[in-house]
Structures are given as structure tokens and as C-alpha cells.
Design an enzyme around this catalytic site. Structure first.
Site, PDB file in Angstrom:
ATOM      1  N   HIS A  80      43.390  33.461  41.501  1.00 58.40           N
ATOM      2  CA  HIS A  80      42.273  34.398  41.613  1.00 58.40           C
ATOM      3  C   HIS A  80      41.655  34.754  40.256  1.00 58.40           C
ATOM      4  O   HIS A  80      40.741  35.558  40.195  1.00 58.40           O
ATOM      5  CB  HIS A  80      42.778  35.676  42.312  1.00 58.40           C
ATOM      6  CG  HIS A  80      41.692  36.571  42.788  1.00 58.40           C
ATOM      7  ND1 HIS A  80      40.684  36.145  43.644  1.00 58.40           N
ATOM      8  CD2 HIS A  80      41.436  37.887  42.537  1.00 58.40           C
ATOM      9  CE1 HIS A  80      39.871  37.164  43.902  1.00 58.40           C
ATOM     10  NE2 HIS A  80      40.297  38.228  43.231  1.00 58.40           N
ATOM     11  N   SER A  98      35.791  38.945  41.562  1.00 58.22           N
ATOM     12  CA  SER A  98      36.451  39.585  42.696  1.00 58.22           C
ATOM     13  C   SER A  98      35.590  40.707  43.285  1.00 58.22           C
ATOM     14  O   SER A  98      34.448  40.472  43.672  1.00 58.22           O
ATOM     15  CB  SER A  98      37.835  40.085  42.257  1.00 58.22           C
ATOM     16  OG  SER A  98      38.658  40.370  43.356  1.00 58.22           O
ATOM     17  N   ASP A 135      43.581  30.361  46.476  1.00 59.53           N
ATOM     18  CA  ASP A 135      43.352  31.764  46.103  1.00 59.53           C
ATOM     19  C   ASP A 135      43.901  32.667  47.203  1.00 59.53           C
ATOM     20  O   ASP A 135      43.380  32.696  48.317  1.00 59.53           O
ATOM     21  CB  ASP A 135      41.853  32.003  45.905  1.00 59.53           C
ATOM     22  CG  ASP A 135      41.529  33.387  45.369  1.00 59.53           C
ATOM     23  OD1 ASP A 135      42.386  34.276  45.446  1.00 59.53           O
ATOM     24  OD2 ASP A 135      40.393  33.575  44.890  1.00 59.53           O
TER      25      ASP A 135
END
Length: 268
Positions: A247, A96, A219
Site C-alpha cells: 500500500h 490512500s 494491496d
């Protein structure tokens, strides 16, 4: 006062390979999120794990609201960890927001990095229509930040199932919610603001380290359009679509995640 970087960031070094692989966690998490991935790399790599200041077992005393008001503050810490361990040509796996933190660090000092693996990355979360779709309107982000301020526990239980996206595996959502809740609310909110309002699009053209972009399906944080944008604007990048939903594929599909990382590293 001399800062012990390895203590500050709760750095752990495992495995015994000649090549080093650094795993960097995302927002609201800590190094424990990599526990299903690490065993797959221990035999052939020296594995480095750490917690960002304000996360996990890091030394919270070192939290500096000014320093960490941008992703560059976190990138500085990554470089300090790599310098303290005397790393060269390491593989950096960022989940991320850590994807961009790693990229920013590599722009400053590319000699530390041989490859970057971005897991669910996004250079900008807020839409900049019509030219860029990031997945969120600015109003969505503002409401999320306000919710964090008003009801941190409520925010955690609201967001966890949306971003995990594996409703049939409640234990994963519960773990993520617990991870969110274990953070200092003020630090978590600032990290959220820095993350969700960041814009690294201009820096993409400065990045030179070969990169694998792992794009999850379904996602809610980093939609397919974002992965395609990154691939189009990052030199030496490869885009790999995953079957893993949500995610957090390193929690929900660690086998697939590890396989794609290994396949990439063996092919370059």
C-alpha cells in the site's frame, strides 16, 4: 484569531516550476513519506507538501474532533492551503485516504485542480455485498479500531507489515510502524475510524477533474476490485496497474511511482 494555515499544516514549498504539484499523505503518515518522490519533480514543478492536523509537525492545538469527524473537514483544510498559496490548476497527488479527500475538495472547488493522481485509493473500505467489494468486513474494522483503543503500540506493530507487504525489506515496515507509533493515539484512532468507515461512492459521479488511479498489486488495503470500481465510476479516469506490492509504493517503488505520474502528466 486568524489562523495561519501554512503554519497549522506545516506547509513546505520546494522547487521552481510554473506548474504546482501537491503531495498529500495518507493515514498514519506525514509529508516525509514523499521524500523519495519529491526529488523527481523538483526541477520541473513547484512542489507543495503538508501535514494534516494531528500528523507530523502540524499544529496539534488546531485539532477539532467535530471538524475532523468526516473527510470533509480534511478536504476543507486542503482548500484552505490551496487558497493561501493562491494555487490554480494544480496537480494533486493523494495517497490512500487522501485520494478521496482530494476528490471531495475538487468537487467543492474544481478551479484549484487540473489533475488528480490517486495512489492506492478506495471510495469505501467496508464490503457492501453483493454489489461492492471493498476488502473488509465491518467486523474486521471494528476489531482494528478496538485494538487501537486497547493497545496502540501492539496495533502499530501488527498492521505495519500487513499493509507494507514488503517482508524482505524490513526497514520499510519499521519506518511505517514508527510513523504509526508517533501519532497521538486518540487522534489516530479517530482518523482511522473516519477513514475506514467512510463511503464516497455517491460523490464519485460529482467529480469532474481528470484522474489517474494507480493500483498497487497485492494491496491489502485497496484490492484490485476497488481500483476497477473507481475507474468505472469516475469520469475522465485512467487506471494504471503497478508492479509495486503493498500500500506504500512511494516508499517501496518510488521510481515506478514517479514514472507513472510523469507519463500520465505528459500524455494529458
Amino acid at each position: 484569531m486568524t489562523i495561519d494555515v501554512l503554519v497549522r499544516n506545516n506547509v513546505k514549498v520546494l522547487g521552481s516550476g510554473s506548474q504546482t504539484i501537491v503531495f498529500a499523505h495518507g493515514f498514519g503518515c506525514d509529508q516525509d513519506m514523499w521524500r523519495y518522490i519529491v526529488p523527481n519533480f523538483m526541477d520541473n514543478y513547484r512542489v507543495v507538501l503538508f501535514d494534516y492536523v494531528g500528523s507530523g509537525q502540524s499544529q496539534i492545538d488546531y485539532y477539532d474532533a467535530y471538524k475532523y469527524s468526516s473527510l470533509q473537514g480534511y478536504a476543507q483544510d486542503v482548500l484552505e492551503i490551496m487558497k493561501a498559496l493562491d494555487l490554480r490548476d494544480a496537480i494533486f497527488v493523494g495517497h490512500s485516504v487522501s485520494s478521496m479527500i482530494g476528490m471531495l475538495a475538487s468537487i467543492q472547488s474544481s478551479n484549484y485542480f487540473r489533475h488528480i493522481v490517486m495512489l492506492g485509493p478506495s471510495p469505501r473500505y467496508v464490503n457492501d455485498l453483493p454489489s461492492y467489494y471493498g476488502g473488509f468486513d465491518r467486523r474486521d474494522i471494528d476489531e482494528l479500531l478496538e485494538m487501537m483503543q486497547m493497545n496502540f503500540i501492539g496495533w502499530s506493530s501488527y498492521l505495519a507489515p500487513i499493509v507494507m507487504q514488503n517482508s524482505e525489506r524490513k526497514e520499510l515496515t519499521d519506518e511505517l510502524e514508527k510513523s504509526f507509533c508517533s501519532r497521538d493515539p486518540h487522534i489516530a484512532r479517530q482518523f482511522a475510524e473516519v477513514t475506514f468507515l467512510s463511503d464516497c461512492r455517491e460523490e464519485l459521479e460529482q467529480a469532474s477533474v481528470p484522474t489517474l488511479i494507480l493500483q498497487c498489486s497485492d494491496d491489502s488495503i485497496a484490492p484490485v476490485e476497488v481500483g476497477e470500481y473507481l475507474h468505472a465510476h469516475l469520469k475522465n479516469s485512467r487506471l494504471q496497474q503497478m508492479t509495486a506490492k503493498g500500500h506504500y509504493p512511494h516508499l517501496s517503488q518510488p521510481e515506478e511511482t514517479s514514472r507513472f505520474i510523469k507519463d500520465y502528466l505528459q500524455s494529458v
